[in-house]
Design a protein around this motif. Structure first.
Motif, PDB file in Angstrom:
ATOM      1  N   PHE A   1      -4.886 -25.756   0.011  1.00 21.81           N
ATOM      2  CA  PHE A   1      -3.610 -25.950  -0.820  1.00 21.81           C
ATOM      3  C   PHE A   1      -2.642 -25.329   0.237  1.00 21.81           C
ATOM      4  O   PHE A   1      -1.557 -25.906   0.493  1.00 21.81           O
ATOM      5  CB  PHE A   1      -3.669 -25.248  -1.969  1.00 21.81           C
ATOM      6  CG  PHE A   1      -3.922 -26.139  -3.218  1.00 21.81           C
ATOM      7  CD1 PHE A   1      -2.940 -26.800  -3.799  1.00 21.81           C
ATOM      8  CD2 PHE A   1      -5.277 -26.380  -3.630  1.00 21.81           C
ATOM      9  CE1 PHE A   1      -3.280 -27.721  -4.885  1.00 21.81           C
ATOM     10  CE2 PHE A   1      -5.580 -27.320  -4.543  1.00 21.81           C
ATOM     11  CZ  PHE A   1      -4.753 -27.863  -5.263  1.00 21.81           C
ATOM     12  N   GLU A   2      -2.901 -24.326   0.921  1.00 19.67           N
ATOM     13  CA  GLU A   2      -2.058 -23.413   1.793  1.00 19.67           C
ATOM     14  C   GLU A   2      -1.669 -24.331   3.043  1.00 19.67           C
ATOM     15  O   GLU A   2      -0.620 -24.249   3.621  1.00 19.67           O
ATOM     16  CB  GLU A   2      -2.620 -22.078   1.886  1.00 19.67           C
ATOM     17  CG  GLU A   2      -2.103 -21.248   0.924  1.00 19.67           C
ATOM     18  CD  GLU A   2      -2.950 -20.039   0.827  1.00 19.67           C
ATOM     19  OE1 GLU A   2      -3.870 -19.774   1.586  1.00 19.67           O
ATOM     20  OE2 GLU A   2      -2.865 -19.019  -0.253  1.00 19.67           O
ATOM     21  N   ASP A   3      -2.889 -25.049   3.568  1.00 17.89           N
ATOM     22  CA  ASP A   3      -2.532 -26.058   4.715  1.00 17.89           C
ATOM     23  C   ASP A   3      -1.406 -26.920   4.493  1.00 17.89           C
ATOM     24  O   ASP A   3      -0.946 -27.352   5.301  1.00 17.89           O
ATOM     25  CB  ASP A   3      -3.989 -26.488   5.172  1.00 17.89           C
ATOM     26  CG  ASP A   3      -5.007 -25.589   5.680  1.00 17.89           C
ATOM     27  OD1 ASP A   3      -4.609 -24.436   5.815  1.00 17.89           O
ATOM     28  OD2 ASP A   3      -6.028 -25.860   5.930  1.00 17.89           O
ATOM     29  N   TYR A   4      -1.558 -27.178   3.072  1.00 18.61           N
ATOM     30  CA  TYR A   4      -0.573 -28.491   2.753  1.00 18.61           C
ATOM     31  C   TYR A   4       0.898 -27.700   2.361  1.00 18.61           C
ATOM     32  O   TYR A   4       1.713 -28.458   1.800  1.00 18.61           O
ATOM     33  CB  TYR A   4      -1.232 -29.260   1.940  1.00 18.61           C
ATOM     34  CG  TYR A   4      -2.115 -30.386   2.412  1.00 18.61           C
ATOM     35  CD1 TYR A   4      -1.446 -31.521   2.744  1.00 18.61           C
ATOM     36  CD2 TYR A   4      -3.320 -30.162   2.548  1.00 18.61           C
ATOM     37  CE1 TYR A   4      -2.431 -32.438   3.425  1.00 18.61           C
ATOM     38  CE2 TYR A   4      -4.208 -31.148   3.129  1.00 18.61           C
ATOM     39  CZ  TYR A   4      -3.653 -32.277   3.540  1.00 18.61           C
ATOM     40  OH  TYR A   4      -4.584 -33.279   3.879  1.00 18.61           O
ATOM     41  N   GLY A   5       1.114 -26.458   2.692  1.00 17.08           N
ATOM     42  CA  GLY A   5       2.344 -26.131   2.610  1.00 17.08           C
ATOM     43  C   GLY A   5       2.397 -25.425   0.873  1.00 17.08           C
ATOM     44  O   GLY A   5       3.761 -24.941   0.793  1.00 17.08           O
ATOM     45  N   PHE A   6       1.771 -25.264   0.332  1.00 14.90           N
ATOM     46  CA  PHE A   6       1.887 -24.672  -1.074  1.00 14.90           C
ATOM     47  C   PHE A   6       1.598 -23.407  -1.054  1.00 14.90           C
ATOM     48  O   PHE A   6       0.673 -22.843  -0.238  1.00 14.90           O
ATOM     49  CB  PHE A   6       0.840 -25.496  -2.190  1.00 14.90           C
ATOM     50  CG  PHE A   6       1.485 -26.707  -2.408  1.00 14.90           C
ATOM     51  CD1 PHE A   6       2.534 -27.233  -2.882  1.00 14.90           C
ATOM     52  CD2 PHE A   6       0.698 -27.907  -1.824  1.00 14.90           C
ATOM     53  CE1 PHE A   6       2.853 -28.484  -3.312  1.00 14.90           C
ATOM     54  CE2 PHE A   6       1.048 -29.237  -2.059  1.00 14.90           C
ATOM     55  CZ  PHE A   6       2.220 -29.500  -2.898  1.00 14.90           C
ATOM     56  N   ARG A   7       2.095 -22.287  -1.906  1.00 14.56           N
ATOM     57  CA  ARG A   7       1.824 -21.146  -1.939  1.00 14.56           C
ATOM     58  C   ARG A   7       0.978 -20.766  -3.233  1.00 14.56           C
ATOM     59  O   ARG A   7       1.365 -21.423  -4.234  1.00 14.56           O
ATOM     60  CB  ARG A   7       3.006 -20.093  -2.092  1.00 14.56           C
ATOM     61  CG  ARG A   7       2.628 -18.864  -1.912  1.00 14.56           C
ATOM     62  CD  ARG A   7       4.127 -18.091  -1.737  1.00 14.56           C
ATOM     63  NE  ARG A   7       4.965 -18.268  -3.009  1.00 14.56           N
ATOM     64  CZ  ARG A   7       6.067 -17.607  -3.190  1.00 14.56           C
ATOM     65  NH1 ARG A   7       6.361 -16.457  -2.535  1.00 14.56           N
ATOM     66  NH2 ARG A   7       6.757 -17.590  -4.353  1.00 14.56           N
ATOM     67  N   LEU A   8      -0.235 -20.353  -3.006  1.00 19.77           N
ATOM     68  CA  LEU A   8      -1.200 -20.388  -4.267  1.00 19.77           C
ATOM     69  C   LEU A   8      -0.818 -18.696  -4.849  1.00 19.77           C
ATOM     70  O   LEU A   8      -1.237 -17.889  -4.067  1.00 19.77           O
ATOM     71  CB  LEU A   8      -2.496 -20.417  -3.729  1.00 19.77           C
ATOM     72  CG  LEU A   8      -3.597 -21.089  -4.800  1.00 19.77           C
ATOM     73  CD1 LEU A   8      -3.007 -22.735  -5.121  1.00 19.77           C
ATOM     74  CD2 LEU A   8      -4.895 -20.893  -4.488  1.00 19.77           C
ATOM     75  N   LEU A   9      -0.392 -18.948  -5.881  1.00 18.42           N
ATOM     76  CA  LEU A   9      -0.396 -17.579  -6.724  1.00 18.42           C
ATOM     77  C   LEU A   9      -1.386 -17.324  -7.875  1.00 18.42           C
ATOM     78  O   LEU A   9      -1.751 -18.427  -8.700  1.00 18.42           O
ATOM     79  CB  LEU A   9       1.367 -17.447  -7.284  1.00 18.42           C
ATOM     80  CG  LEU A   9       2.371 -17.575  -6.053  1.00 18.42           C
ATOM     81  CD1 LEU A   9       3.600 -17.557  -6.762  1.00 18.42           C
ATOM     82  CD2 LEU A   9       2.244 -16.378  -5.226  1.00 18.42           C
ATOM     83  N   GLY A  10      -1.427 -16.321  -8.434  1.00 15.88           N
ATOM     84  CA  GLY A  10      -2.576 -16.094  -9.308  1.00 15.88           C
ATOM     85  C   GLY A  10      -1.600 -15.710 -10.710  1.00 15.88           C
ATOM     86  O   GLY A  10      -0.234 -15.486 -10.445  1.00 15.88           O
ATOM     87  N   ALA A  11      -1.986 -16.097 -11.938  1.00 15.28           N
ATOM     88  CA  ALA A  11      -1.232 -16.121 -13.019  1.00 15.28           C
ATOM     89  C   ALA A  11      -0.780 -14.772 -13.208  1.00 15.28           C
ATOM     90  O   ALA A  11       0.273 -14.474 -13.772  1.00 15.28           O
ATOM     91  CB  ALA A  11      -2.051 -16.460 -14.260  1.00 15.28           C
ATOM     92  N   HIS A  12      -1.375 -13.849 -12.897  1.00 13.48           N
ATOM     93  CA  HIS A  12      -1.113 -12.290 -13.035  1.00 13.48           C
ATOM     94  C   HIS A  12       0.033 -11.910 -12.189  1.00 13.48           C
ATOM     95  O   HIS A  12       0.843 -10.949 -12.424  1.00 13.48           O
ATOM     96  CB  HIS A  12      -2.292 -11.476 -12.695  1.00 13.48           C
ATOM     97  CG  HIS A  12      -2.820 -11.380 -11.446  1.00 13.48           C
ATOM     98  ND1 HIS A  12      -3.381 -12.766 -10.795  1.00 13.48           N
ATOM     99  CD2 HIS A  12      -2.781 -10.883 -10.035  1.00 13.48           C
ATOM    100  CE1 HIS A  12      -3.913 -12.533  -9.414  1.00 13.48           C
ATOM    101  NE2 HIS A  12      -3.396 -11.527  -9.146  1.00 13.48           N
ATOM    102  N   GLU A  13       0.238 -12.829 -11.064  1.00 13.00           N
ATOM    103  CA  GLU A  13       1.502 -12.395 -10.043  1.00 13.00           C
ATOM    104  C   GLU A  13       2.814 -12.904 -10.858  1.00 13.00           C
ATOM    105  O   GLU A  13       3.735 -12.386 -10.714  1.00 13.00           O
ATOM    106  CB  GLU A  13       1.264 -12.883  -8.926  1.00 13.00           C
ATOM    107  CG  GLU A  13       0.023 -12.404  -8.028  1.00 13.00           C
ATOM    108  CD  GLU A  13      -0.307 -13.070  -6.836  1.00 13.00           C
ATOM    109  OE1 GLU A  13       0.004 -12.718  -5.769  1.00 13.00           O
ATOM    110  OE2 GLU A  13      -0.816 -14.269  -6.931  1.00 13.00           O
ATOM    111  N   VAL A  14       2.605 -14.269 -11.304  1.00 11.91           N
ATOM    112  CA  VAL A  14       4.033 -14.658 -11.864  1.00 11.91           C
ATOM    113  C   VAL A  14       4.242 -14.495 -13.286  1.00 11.91           C
ATOM    114  O   VAL A  14       5.535 -14.604 -13.845  1.00 11.91           O
ATOM    115  CB  VAL A  14       3.799 -16.462 -11.479  1.00 11.91           C
ATOM    116  CG1 VAL A  14       3.626 -16.649 -10.037  1.00 11.91           C
ATOM    117  CG2 VAL A  14       2.763 -16.770 -12.277  1.00 11.91           C
ATOM    118  N   ALA A  15       3.342 -14.009 -14.072  1.00 12.47           N
ATOM    119  CA  ALA A  15       3.650 -14.017 -15.431  1.00 12.47           C
ATOM    120  C   ALA A  15       2.743 -12.498 -15.864  1.00 12.47           C
ATOM    121  O   ALA A  15       1.908 -12.589 -16.808  1.00 12.47           O
ATOM    122  CB  ALA A  15       3.162 -15.124 -16.370  1.00 12.47           C
ATOM    123  N   PRO A  16       3.401 -11.360 -15.200  1.00 11.41           N
ATOM    124  CA  PRO A  16       2.549 -10.064 -15.622  1.00 11.41           C
ATOM    125  C   PRO A  16       2.476  -9.742 -16.989  1.00 11.41           C
ATOM    126  O   PRO A  16       1.603  -9.054 -17.471  1.00 11.41           O
ATOM    127  CB  PRO A  16       3.194  -9.132 -14.737  1.00 11.41           C
ATOM    128  CG  PRO A  16       4.549  -9.962 -14.369  1.00 11.41           C
ATOM    129  CD  PRO A  16       4.340 -11.244 -14.255  1.00 11.41           C
TER     130      PRO A  16
END
Lengths: 268, 268
Positions: free
Chosen positions: A101-116
């Protein structure tokens, strides 16, 4: 997670997995029903929708992946790499997927990071707290999870009176709880109702962006049917879905739901 | 075990546990149906029959013990001691029970000591041998069993393609195998039939006089229904019941049954 993101003013596009995601839960959001293995399709839609961050929700029952995938061209191109990652357990596989996913330019985030705000905090979620005996079961449960961590299996155990009654592997938490309910009903486990704890913890070294332990209304119902005293997760390292409903069911059933520190872990 | 003892010219008296032992299997021998907790009754009969050596066969599903016991006077007198042993797992409990029998003048022997001919030897029991892939699954299974050893739980795991699919705890081997069969049938596990190994090994440090891992016709049938390639146990550290029947069922179902060395264990 989606609710929490929208509350924080972010637009959400869902790619629910056919056969896995709950249709009712996704219908309020822009969504594109997907199959595993349609990475090319995902790329096209995600770019058109202007998606930048990708968040994985829920766990994939891994042994099923190889068979459920209907590959599209883009994915087939990546397949040798995915296949290489596939051997050796969840963590290897997921790490490989993250890099793709990262190679294709997406940022992979964890649910805990975006919705603490959906993370379980330390202490009791509802009205009930673990008792001393429960803390002892929790400590043993955390130790057992630590021991099976290197084997890349389940994230959950059931411990009662210091005895490990069940270890989760491919069957998942709900089915493990159903097994305890069965063993109790058939008399193979004869402990008073309200004994034992479901303990969930992420595997040590696990990429938290995938598969953070989660509990929801069904987990509470399963634990209640299994006759347990409650559920313990690592504070800050577990997600609770529909917290109000979870609390209501737990309080009514007389179960505690608690966030604990990992240091509670008993050494064997 | 009884057959093997009689072949060697020893007289056998059985104390089958009501609700646990197979009535047909015991009827050919002098036997006294018993309940757990009737230690006083056992003492009287065993002395009258001139018994000196005591051999425990089969495993007790421990969480059930406290509830199934209908205590007689002699046992109640010992109860504080038994209760003390009970907390903390099988090994503690069994060690305590062993000492009690010995205090009353009995010699507690392991099935492997009195009937070494029922132990599984190294190599294939029937016509089929494990393949390279199976040996890799066996090595991983042995490592997983070693990891959960300190938790005094099951002695069995199922591993397929290097993935731990199931870990045995209170449910027992047969039910664990049934779970794999279910997961396969429901499509949650989608591996070709003939993939995966049931691995059984005694817990490290376990008193071999109790609960040596055992396999029998039902184990083979369960493994076949679970779609496995075969069964592996530690050579010299597992008992096979009805070996001729076991071999016949395994060969017909295309399963290997193998005794392996513990050193095969993969380090994680």
């Amino acid at each position: 997670v989606a609710e929490s993101l929208e509350r924080n003013g972010r637009r959400v596009v869902l790619f629910p997995l056919r056969g896995w995601a709950d249709a009712k839960a996704v219908e309020r959001y822009t969504h594109y029903w997907s199959n595993l293995g349609q990475f090319g399709r995902f790329l096209r839609i995600a770019r058109k929708e202007g998606c930048r961050d990708v968040i994985f929700i829920g766990s994939l029952v891994r042994p099923a992946i190889t068979q459920l995938i209907t590959f599209d061209w883009e994915t087939l191109r990546l397949l040798p790499r995915v296949a290489r990652q596939f051997y050796g357990g969840d963590d290897h596989l997921l790490g490989g997927i993250a890099r793709i996913f990262e190679d294709y330019g997406f940022r992979l985030l964890g649910a805990h990071e975006v919705a603490p705000d959906i993370l379980v905090k330390e202490g009791a979620l509802g009205g009930l707290w673990p008792k001393a005996r429960d803390y002892s079961d929790i400590a043993r449960g955390l130790a057992a999870l630590r021991a099976i961590g290197p084997f890349d299996v389940g994230q959950a155990v059931v411990v009662a009176n210091n005895n490990v009654l069940a270890l989760e592997a491919a069957e998942g938490t709900d089915q493990m709880l159903a097994r305890i309910a069965d063993l109790r009903q058939s008399g193979r486990i004869r402990l008073p109702t309200g004994t034992g704890v479901l303990v969930k913890a992420p595997k040590s070294g696990q990429d938290r962006r995938f598969d953070l332990p989660s509990i929801g209304p069904r987990t509470i119902e399963g634990a209640a049917e299994a006759g347990l005293a409650g559920i313990a997760v690592i504070a800050g390292d577990a997600i609770v879905a529909e917290p109000e409903l979870v609390i209501r069911i737990a309080d009514r059933a007389g179960l505690f739901v608690a966030g604990v520190r990992e240091e509670l872990r008993a050494e064997t």
